[in-house]
Structures are given as structure tokens and as C-alpha cells.
Enzyme design. Structure first.
Site, mmCIF file in Angstrom:
data_model
loop_
_atom_site.group_PDB
_atom_site.id
_atom_site.type_symbol
_atom_site.label_atom_id
_atom_site.label_comp_id
_atom_site.label_asym_id
_atom_site.label_seq_id
_atom_site.Cartn_x
_atom_site.Cartn_y
_atom_site.Cartn_z
ATOM 1 N N GLU A 38 0.856 -1.199 0.000
ATOM 2 C CA GLU A 38 0.000 0.000 0.000
ATOM 3 C C GLU A 38 0.891 1.248 0.000
ATOM 4 O OE1 GLU A 38 -3.314 1.165 -0.006
ATOM 5 O OE2 GLU A 38 -2.332 3.093 0.350
ATOM 6 N N ARG A 115 -17.055 4.559 6.598
ATOM 7 C CA ARG A 115 -15.954 3.828 5.943
ATOM 8 C C ARG A 115 -14.816 3.511 6.910
ATOM 9 N NH1 ARG A 115 -15.377 4.283 0.088
ATOM 10 N NH2 ARG A 115 -17.294 5.151 -0.716
ATOM 11 N N ARG A 201 -19.644 15.976 -0.083
ATOM 12 C CA ARG A 201 -19.902 14.890 0.883
ATOM 13 C C ARG A 201 -19.754 15.437 2.285
ATOM 14 N NH1 ARG A 201 -15.901 10.242 -1.480
ATOM 15 N NH2 ARG A 201 -17.296 8.675 -0.631
ATOM 16 N N ASP A 317 -11.962 -0.944 -8.107
ATOM 17 C CA ASP A 317 -12.040 0.257 -8.943
ATOM 18 C C ASP A 317 -10.949 0.290 -10.007
ATOM 19 O OD1 ASP A 317 -14.225 1.147 -7.537
ATOM 20 O OD2 ASP A 317 -13.378 3.125 -7.062
ATOM 21 N N ALA A 330 -18.227 -0.528 -4.188
ATOM 22 C CA ALA A 330 -17.487 -1.261 -3.161
ATOM 23 C C ALA A 330 -17.994 -2.709 -3.073
ATOM 24 C CB ALA A 330 -17.619 -0.560 -1.816
HETATM 25 C C1 FAD Z 1 -19.048 9.779 -3.596
HETATM 26 C C2 FAD Z 1 -18.921 8.277 -3.612
HETATM 27 C C3 FAD Z 1 -19.845 7.491 -2.936
HETATM 28 C C4 FAD Z 1 -19.771 6.092 -2.994
HETATM 29 N N1 FAD Z 1 -20.698 5.352 -2.344
HETATM 30 C C5 FAD Z 1 -20.680 4.009 -2.453
HETATM 31 C C6 FAD Z 1 -21.663 3.213 -1.788
HETATM 32 O O1 FAD Z 1 -22.534 3.712 -1.081
HETATM 33 N N2 FAD Z 1 -21.603 1.854 -1.949
HETATM 34 C C7 FAD Z 1 -20.630 1.251 -2.702
HETATM 35 O O2 FAD Z 1 -20.634 0.010 -2.812
HETATM 36 N N3 FAD Z 1 -19.673 1.978 -3.320
HETATM 37 C C8 FAD Z 1 -19.678 3.342 -3.209
HETATM 38 N N4 FAD Z 1 -18.717 4.071 -3.816
HETATM 39 C C9 FAD Z 1 -17.660 3.367 -4.577
HETATM 40 C C10 FAD Z 1 -16.591 2.822 -3.639
HETATM 41 O O3 FAD Z 1 -16.152 3.859 -2.796
HETATM 42 C C11 FAD Z 1 -15.403 2.264 -4.429
HETATM 43 O O4 FAD Z 1 -15.880 1.387 -5.426
HETATM 44 C C12 FAD Z 1 -14.438 1.497 -3.527
HETATM 45 O O5 FAD Z 1 -14.121 2.225 -2.373
HETATM 46 C C13 FAD Z 1 -13.167 1.204 -4.311
HETATM 47 O O6 FAD Z 1 -12.293 0.446 -3.515
HETATM 48 P P1 FAD Z 1 -10.871 -0.003 -4.096
HETATM 49 O O7 FAD Z 1 -10.231 -0.777 -3.012
HETATM 50 O O8 FAD Z 1 -11.025 -0.620 -5.433
HETATM 51 O O9 FAD Z 1 -10.100 1.360 -4.356
HETATM 52 P P2 FAD Z 1 -9.609 2.458 -3.313
HETATM 53 O O10 FAD Z 1 -10.497 2.558 -2.152
HETATM 54 O O11 FAD Z 1 -9.355 3.686 -4.115
HETATM 55 O O12 FAD Z 1 -8.235 1.885 -2.773
HETATM 56 C C14 FAD Z 1 -7.068 1.881 -3.566
HETATM 57 C C15 FAD Z 1 -5.862 1.781 -2.637
HETATM 58 O O13 FAD Z 1 -4.681 1.640 -3.431
HETATM 59 C C16 FAD Z 1 -3.689 2.515 -2.960
HETATM 60 N N5 FAD Z 1 -2.828 2.835 -4.118
HETATM 61 C C17 FAD Z 1 -3.145 3.621 -5.174
HETATM 62 N N6 FAD Z 1 -2.135 3.630 -6.054
HETATM 63 C C18 FAD Z 1 -1.174 2.816 -5.549
HETATM 64 C C19 FAD Z 1 0.114 2.422 -6.014
HETATM 65 N N7 FAD Z 1 0.616 2.842 -7.198
HETATM 66 N N8 FAD Z 1 0.859 1.581 -5.244
HETATM 67 C C20 FAD Z 1 0.369 1.125 -4.047
HETATM 68 N N9 FAD Z 1 -0.861 1.478 -3.564
HETATM 69 C C21 FAD Z 1 -1.612 2.312 -4.316
HETATM 70 C C22 FAD Z 1 -4.437 3.715 -2.407
HETATM 71 O O14 FAD Z 1 -3.676 4.421 -1.449
HETATM 72 C C23 FAD Z 1 -5.664 3.040 -1.798
HETATM 73 O O15 FAD Z 1 -5.459 2.662 -0.454
HETATM 74 C C24 FAD Z 1 -18.743 5.471 -3.761
HETATM 75 C C25 FAD Z 1 -17.779 6.254 -4.413
HETATM 76 C C26 FAD Z 1 -17.855 7.642 -4.340
HETATM 77 C C27 FAD Z 1 -16.807 8.465 -5.074
#
Ligand code: FAD
Length: 435
Positions: A38, A115, A201, A317, A330
Site C-alpha cells: 500500500e 468507511r 460529501r 475500482d 465497493a
Molecule cells: C461519492 C462516492 C460514494 C460512494 N458510495 C458508495 C456506496 O454507497 N456503496 C458502494 O458500494 N460503493 C460506493 N462508492 C464506490 C466505492 O467507494 C469504491 O468502489 C471502492 O471504495 C473502491 O475500492 P478499491 O479498493 O477498489 O479502491 P480504493 O479505495 O481507491 O483503494 C485503492 C488503494 O490503493 C492505494 N494505491 C493507489 N495507487 C497505488 C500504487 N501505485 N501503489 C500502491 N498502492 C496504491 C491507495 O492508497 C488506496 O489505499 C462510492 C464512491 C464515491 C466516489
């Protein structure tokens, strides 16, 4: 969950958000060797709410009961017993009257978490030595052949490097792993696109929300619709706080694609929602004076043509960043983790040479469903703002679209997804043996 088999390979997970963390937990409990890298100094989530639908809860249970129990501990449901199965009450946000246009009910109702609180619970499930922090991935060197001599090399910004037999990019919407994966064949998919919506937000104290808009609207999830904007609210933190997200559609471009959030003020939000009714205005007045506004980017216009290449793949994502209008981004991350973990833990998967077939089966199982979500979420966001084609401000049509699409999201069998993906994997491994 499958029975543990000795594995002659090591997996690197890049990114520790909901996708990376749930995957790391799933692999840990399946005894698949994996380390999470991370970029930040520790696991962290922003202070905002996230809600889940039934598919996500199934995936949590499938990954490990502890993931679901963590959710249960952090989860807040609608405050009124009579609204336990209500996903959202939908209202005309421009009206001063307090009357639903329609109500969407699901078996689960609204299930939201703060969260950071959920993350705190999840982290307890992963041994500390399974994660490394301050590791921002910059590059992956891919050797020609798998095996000891053919390990992938992960290069980090701090100058260090690590090796692994497979890399799973869970590094979010601006994923470096996605960039590396698609750069040659589909460069447009390397970066997400602006949906021309942004969102304010905020979390506000529940007592203040009740005083401002009344018990029913404050304690139960509501969607306030309007032309070119909509505001959703649901309770979090055991009902102590109200999560508010106010979306606005704009013709303008987002100025800085590297920074998806920028500072804003409460007056900006109030100006954006001028002309909306008493409830929306009263809620926005409760937010902090200093706010953030978040650009909503997604992968709808240029989706990745594949979620894997060789022994590198993307999940969460990184693979399918979606606008949040289905409240399922999520949840789909957790589905990805369940499928990927079961595939990697499958007893037929033992050596690095098996890993490409794992990722091919994952891609086949996940890509179509996830890309549908990304497209559908855009449509449904527009329908909340009375601008979706064929729907407009017709509340009966909006209600029908929501119900049909929620059913595709939630009325599924996640364990069945995993079973089917493993059956596909076995066929792929058999045909690999024959060739
Ligand atoms: C306004 C808003 C409201 C939302 N509401 C909902 C909801 O109610 N329900 C729902 O299901 N979803 C919701 N979502 C979507 C949800 O937040 C995301 O789909 C989810 O959090 C994505 O998780 P992730 O682990 O894929 O990515 P992220 O949470 O972005 O995590 C990525 C991680 O990778 C790390 N990282 C990035 N680049 C690198 C790198 N090069 N090397 C090492 N580490 C790195 C970052 O630091 C981070 O910790 C919402 C999104 C938004 C914007």
C-alpha cells in the site's frame, strides 16, 4: 471456501482499499501466500458513508464470516422499524412538501457504514506481517517465463523492489497497474473519464439533522431528486451521524485530472442547489463551512478490454471504477475478491504456470457484469436528475428502472459465481495440459 493446498507461488496485491484488503483477508484464510503493498503509511479510508447491497453481504460471508461480522458491527440501518426494508424513499427535492414520490424496498433495506469504522474492523482480520506500507508501485517487470527465475519484479517509488509470481492491482480509480496492463493495446483505457458530475460529501450530527428536517427524513435513507442534481442521505455511526452526498451535473470539465477532490465552501453547495426545496436546503446548511467537492470519474467511456495480461490482473475500482449511483462500487470490489480468492485457492492451482488461467477465468467471470454496472450507474444517476433518455421526470419509469437494475445487482448467487468460475478454470487448466 476450499480446503488449503500447498501453493508454490506468491501473490502481490497492490493497494489496500476495500478491494485489496478483502482480497488479502480472503487469501490469508485460504492459506494462499500473498503480501499487500500500500502506498499510504497505513490503512485509511475517508470519513464518509458507504452502503452495501445483498450481493456484497453474500460476498463478505463467502470470503470469511469475520468480514461479514465486521460489517455487522459497523453497520447502521434505517432508524424506523417500519422502514427496515426501505432502500431509499425517493422525493422531489425541489418541492417544499415532505411526501415520497415512491419508495424502493429490498430485503435488506439500507445498510450503511462509516468507511473508517468498517476498515478498522476489517484490519483486525489481517495479520500485520501480510501488509507493507509506504510502497507506491511504479513499474512491473515481466519475465518471459514463469517459475523461480521468472518472477515478476515490482518496483516502488522509494527505490525498493519485491518479487512475486502474480500481481493483482487493487490500486483504485487511478490504477498504475491498469495503466501498465492496457498501455500497449488500449491506451485510452489507461485513465478514467469525467462523468460531468461532482459531489459534496458531509457527515452531520443526527440531532441537528432531526431538528432541521424531522425524525423521518433524518433517520431513514432518502434520495432527493431534482433537475441536474440529487442529494442522498442515510444514517451511519449507529445513527449518531447522517451521511449526505449532494451530486451536481455540469457542462464544465474537471480542471485537474490528477486531483479528484478540491476544496469548496458550504455556500458553493447552497448556490448549486438554489431552487431546491426546504429539506435539501436545510440539510446542506448543516454541513461544515469548509467542504470538499469530489469529481465523479468512471471507466464507462473507455473500459479496459481485459482485466488481465499474463500474470498481472486488476480488481475493484482499478478494473471497473464506477459512478456511485447504484451504491455498488465497493460491493463489486468484494465480489471480485471472493471470486479471485476461490480461484487462487482452487486445489488444481499449484504453480506459477497455473496463474494465467486463474486470471483468464476471473476476467471471464467478472468483466461483463462489472462493466454493465459502470454503464447502468451512469444511467441511473441521470434518471435521479430527470435527464435519462426515455425516462425523464416520469416517476413510475424511474422506479421501474431502479427496481429492475437493483435486481440484477442484488438478486444473485455469489457462491454460484465462484463455483462457475472454478469450473471454467478447471477446463482452462485441462486444455493447457493438452496443448
Ligand atoms: C461519492 C462516492 C460514494 C460512494 N458510495 C458508495 C456506496 O454507497 N456503496 C458502494 O458500494 N460503493 C460506493 N462508492 C464506490 C466505492 O467507494 C469504491 O468502489 C471502492 O471504495 C473502491 O475500492 P478499491 O479498493 O477498489 O479502491 P480504493 O479505495 O481507491 O483503494 C485503492 C488503494 O490503493 C492505494 N494505491 C493507489 N495507487 C497505488 C500504487 N501505485 N501503489 C500502491 N498502492 C496504491 C491507495 O492508497 C488506496 O489505499 C462510492 C464512491 C464515491 C466516489
Amino acid at each position: 471456501m476450499t480446503s488449503p493446498q500447498p501453493k508454490d507461488f506468491k501473490v502481490a496485491i497492490v493497494g489496500g482499499g476495500i478491494a485489496g484488503l478483502t482480497l488479502a483477508i480472503a487469501l490469508h484464510y485460504r492459506q494462499v501466500p500473498a503480501i499487500l503493498y500500500e502506498s499510504a503509511a497505513g490503512f485509511a479510508e475517508i470519513g464518509a458513508g458507504v452502503s452495501f447491497t445483498t450481493n456484497a453481504l453474500q460476498a463478505m460471508k463467502h470470503i470469511h464470516p469475520g468480514v461479514f461480522e465486521a460489517f455487522e458491527r459497523a453497520c447502521t440501518v434505517n432508524g424506523w422499524d417500519s422502514k427496515r426494508d426501505v432502500w431509499f424513499d425517493y422525493l422531489d427535492g425541489t418541492a417544499d412538501h415532505d411526501r415520497e414520490a415512491f419508495t424502493i424496498r429490498t430485503g435488506l433495506g439500507q445498510a450503511g457504514v462509516h468507511r473508517a469504522h468498517y476498515l478498522d474492523e476489517l484490519v483486525k482480520l489481517l495479520p500485520a506481517d501480510k501488509a507493507r506500507f509506504g510502497k507506491r508501485l511504479e513499474d512491473i517487470e515481466v519475465p518471459a517465463t514463469p517459475g523461480d527465475a521468472g518472477r515478476l519484479v515490482l518496483r516502488f517509488r522509494d527505490g525498493s523492489s519485491e518479487t512475486a509470481d502474480a500481481v493483482i492491482g487493487c490500486d483504485g480509480i487511478k490504477s498504475r497497474v491498469r495503466q501498465l496492463l492496457v498501455a500497449d493495446d488500449n491506451p485510452a483505457a489507461a485513465h478514467p473519464g469525467y462523468t460531468h458530475k461532482y459531489a459534496y460529501r458531509g457527515l452531520v450530527p443526527m440531532a441537528a439533522a432531526v431538528a432541521a428536517v424531522g425524525d423521518e427524513r433524518a433517520r431513514n435513507a432518502c434520495m432527493h431528486m431534482g433537475p441536474g442534481g440529487h442529494v442522498l442521505t442515510f444514517p451511519v455511526s449507529g445513527g449518531e451521524q447522517l451521511n449526505i452526498v449532494a451530486f451536481r451535473t455540469t457542462e464544465d470539465d474537471w480542471p485537474d485530472r490528477e486531483r479528484l477532490a478540491r476544496p469548496a465552501r458550504r455556500e458553493d453547495a447552497l448556490r448549486d442547489f438554489a431552487g431546491y426545496g426546504r429539506i435539501v436546503t436545510s440539510l446542506l446548511r448543516l454541513t461544515s463551512e469548509e467542504l470538499s467537492v469530489w469529481a465523479i470519474f468512471d471507466t464507462a467511456d473507455n473500459p479496459p478490454h481485459t482485466y488481465y495480461k499474463g500474470r498481472v490482473c486488476i480488481a475493484g475500482d482499478a478494473a471497473h471504477a464506477t459512478s456511485p449511483h447504484h451504491g455498488s462500487g465497493a460491493g463489486f470490489c468484494v465480489e471480485d475478491s471472493a471470486v479471485l480468492a476461490d480461484l487462487l485457492a482452487d486445489e488444481h492451482v499449484r504453480t506459477p504456470a497455473d496463474l494465467e488461467a486463474v486470471f483468464a477465468a476471473y476476467d471471464a467471470a467478472r468483466r461483463e457484469r462489472a462493466q454493465w454496472l459502470v454503464r447502468s450507474s451512469r444511467f441511473i444517476g441521470d434518471s435521479y436528475e430527470w435527464r435519462a433518455e426515455g425516462v425523464g421526470k416520469d416517476f413510475a419509469k424511474i422506479e421501474k428502472e431502479i427496481n429492475e437494475r437493483l435486481s440484477i445487482i442484488g438478486d444473485v448467487d455469489v457462491a454460484g459465481f465462484c463455483r462457475d468460475a472454478r469450473a471454467d478454470l478447471v477446463k482452462r487448466l485441462e486444455s493447457q495440459l493438452k496443448n
